[in-house]
Design an enzyme around this catalytic site. Structure first.
Site, short mmCIF file in Angstrom:
data_model
loop_
_atom_site.label_atom_id
_atom_site.label_comp_id
_atom_site.label_asym_id
_atom_site.label_seq_id
_atom_site.Cartn_x
_atom_site.Cartn_y
_atom_site.Cartn_z
N ARG A 47 0.88 -1.18 0.00
CA ARG A 47 0.00 0.00 0.00
C ARG A 47 0.90 1.21 0.00
NH1 ARG A 47 -5.39 1.28 3.44
NH2 ARG A 47 -6.15 -0.05 1.79
N HIS A 57 -7.09 0.73 -6.79
CA HIS A 57 -7.38 -0.16 -5.64
C HIS A 57 -8.05 -1.43 -6.19
CE1 HIS A 57 -7.75 -1.35 -1.62
NE2 HIS A 57 -8.66 -0.52 -1.15
N GLN A 95 -10.08 -3.99 -3.94
CA GLN A 95 -11.38 -3.47 -3.52
C GLN A 95 -12.43 -3.70 -4.61
OE1 GLN A 95 -12.21 -1.96 -0.48
NE2 GLN A 95 -14.23 -2.39 -1.32
N ASP A 155 -17.24 7.05 -1.82
CA ASP A 155 -16.01 6.87 -1.03
C ASP A 155 -15.79 8.18 -0.28
OD1 ASP A 155 -13.57 5.99 -0.03
OD2 ASP A 155 -12.48 6.17 -1.92
N CYS A 215 -16.31 1.41 0.08
CA CYS A 215 -15.14 0.57 0.39
C CYS A 215 -14.78 0.61 1.88
CB CYS A 215 -13.95 1.00 -0.45
SG CYS A 215 -13.42 2.70 -0.14
N ARG A 268 -13.52 -8.84 0.51
CA ARG A 268 -12.10 -8.55 0.32
C ARG A 268 -11.28 -9.81 0.57
NH1 ARG A 268 -10.03 -3.41 0.79
NH2 ARG A 268 -8.09 -4.46 0.23
N1 NVA Z 1 -9.91 6.59 -1.46
C1 NVA Z 1 -9.59 6.08 -0.14
C2 NVA Z 1 -9.77 4.60 -0.09
C3 NVA Z 1 -9.47 3.98 1.24
C4 NVA Z 1 -9.65 2.51 1.24
C5 NVA Z 1 -8.15 6.47 0.20
O1 NVA Z 1 -7.29 6.44 -0.69
O2 NVA Z 1 -7.90 6.81 1.35
N1 CP Z 2 -11.26 -0.48 1.95
C1 CP Z 2 -10.00 -0.54 2.43
O1 CP Z 2 -9.04 -0.72 1.69
O2 CP Z 2 -9.93 -0.45 3.77
P1 CP Z 2 -8.59 -0.25 4.63
O3 CP Z 2 -8.06 1.11 4.31
O4 CP Z 2 -9.05 -0.38 6.06
O5 CP Z 2 -7.61 -1.31 4.25
#
Ligand code: NVA
Ligand code: CP
Length: 317
Positions: free
Chosen positions: A111, A138, A141, A233, A274, A302
């Site tokens: 990540r 992502h 997801q 989101d 998500c 997931r």
């Molecule tokens: N768009 C959000 C998704 C989190 C799972 C982010 O990047 O923080």
């Molecule tokens: N939806 C998602 O990726 O959640 P987290 O940020 O908790 O991993």
């Protein structure tokens, strides 16, 4: 007769752009099988003796726990690597990190903030690399979202999906996922917060092959009208906290999903997110906690899709 795909053609999963329509179906069908086995208590140690490394530059609840648990359920192990605790933090290059990790691990999930970091990791790792969220995509997801929609609505092809909110990493892969599975998607995003042109153009081109129409608009009502699925989101993705005030001013109240928005969608429409969610911001509590919401099924999925991806990338099925 068309032969069914039984493996993935690319080494890595960095975005849904890496999977063909057949490969998405392959992941979903294996995920469905693994989900059944897990629920019925049937052991499925397909990754016995394998180790996944999980690099996190950003916080996570679902991604971290579902990958770690998934590896355990498959008979393997996962190693959590906070980016601030490994030598990356002291300037070791991504290239050398990738080369080193490939000596010990069978797969890496990362990540990252900058999508080019995961691209570099994938280039220099000899083992498969999975994107667990970057600023651009992502994919895990969206595979979970597609499985959830399929479970709810049976067939993906021909459905209408509304995205209301930021044209962010989740929206980008969702566009590709819809286009590749024959779902039409209308993304309603404020001016300046639309998905990048390269992504919408690619999705539109993919959509031509499957009969899916991909539209970007500023009008949430246009997106929600007669939708089968409504998705949103956070307005403030990880790393964008400094833009909170300006984003709230742009997104609220127009881009909030509330019962009025859901009233425009089909009677049996579902709501997805998500997570993590901010009730009262991008979605109201009566929607995310109400009759439309399938967010917990979505979060659970997931686990199942990632187990399928891990097995397919490590070629153990
Ligand atoms: N768009 C959000 C998704 C989190 C799972 C982010 O990047 O923080
Ligand atoms: N939806 C998602 O990726 O959640 P987290 O940020 O908790 O991993």
């Amino acid at each position: 007769m068309k032969t069914l795909k039984t493996s993935l053609s690319k080494k890595d999963l960095l975005s849904l752009g890496d999977l063909s329509s057949d490969e998405i179906n392959l992941v979903l069908s294996l995920a469905g099988k693994l989900k059944k086995q897990q629920k019925s208590g049937k052991a499925h140690p397909l990754l016995h003796g394998k180790t996944l490394g999980m690099i996190f530059q950003k916080p996570s609840t679902r991604t971290r726990v579902s990958f770690e648990t998934g590896m355990y359920q498959l008979g393997g192990t996962a190693v959590y690597l906070s980016a601030s605790d490994i030598q990356l933090a002291r300037g070791e290059t991504i290239e050398d990190t990738a080369r080193t990790l490939s000596l010990y691990l069978d797969c890496v999930m990362a990540r990252v903030y900058d999508h080019t970091d995961i691209q570099k990791l994938a280039t220099f790792a000899s083992v498969p690399v999975i994107n667990g969220l970057s600023d651009a995509f992502h994919p895990c997801q969206i595979l979970a979202d597609l499985l959830t929609i399929q479970e709810q609505k049976k067939n993906l092809k021909g459905l209408r999906l509304a995205w209301i909110g930021d044209g962010d990493n989740v929206c980008n892969d969702l566009m590709l996922g819809c286009a590749k599975t024959g779902m039409s998607m209308t993304a309603a995003c404020p001016k300046g917060y639309e998905p990048p042109d390269e992504v919408s153009s690619l999705a539109k081109a993919e959509g031509k092959k499957t009969g899916s129409e991909i539209v970007v608009t500023e009008d949430p009502a246009r997106a929600a009208k007669d939708a089968d699925v409504v998705v949103t989101d956070t307005f403030i993705s990880i790393g964008k906290e400094g833009e909170r005030a300006s984003r709230e001013a742009v997104f609220l109240p127009k881009y909030q999903v509330n019962s009025e928005t859901m009233g425009l969608a089909k009677k049996d429409a579902i709501f997805m997110h998500c997570l993590p969610a901010k009730r009262g911001q991008e979605v109201t509590a009566d929607v995310i906690d109400g009759k439309w919401s399938v967010v917990w099924q979505e979060a659970e999925n997931r686990l199942h899709v990632q187990k399928a991806v891990l097995c397919l990338l490590m070629k153990t099925v």
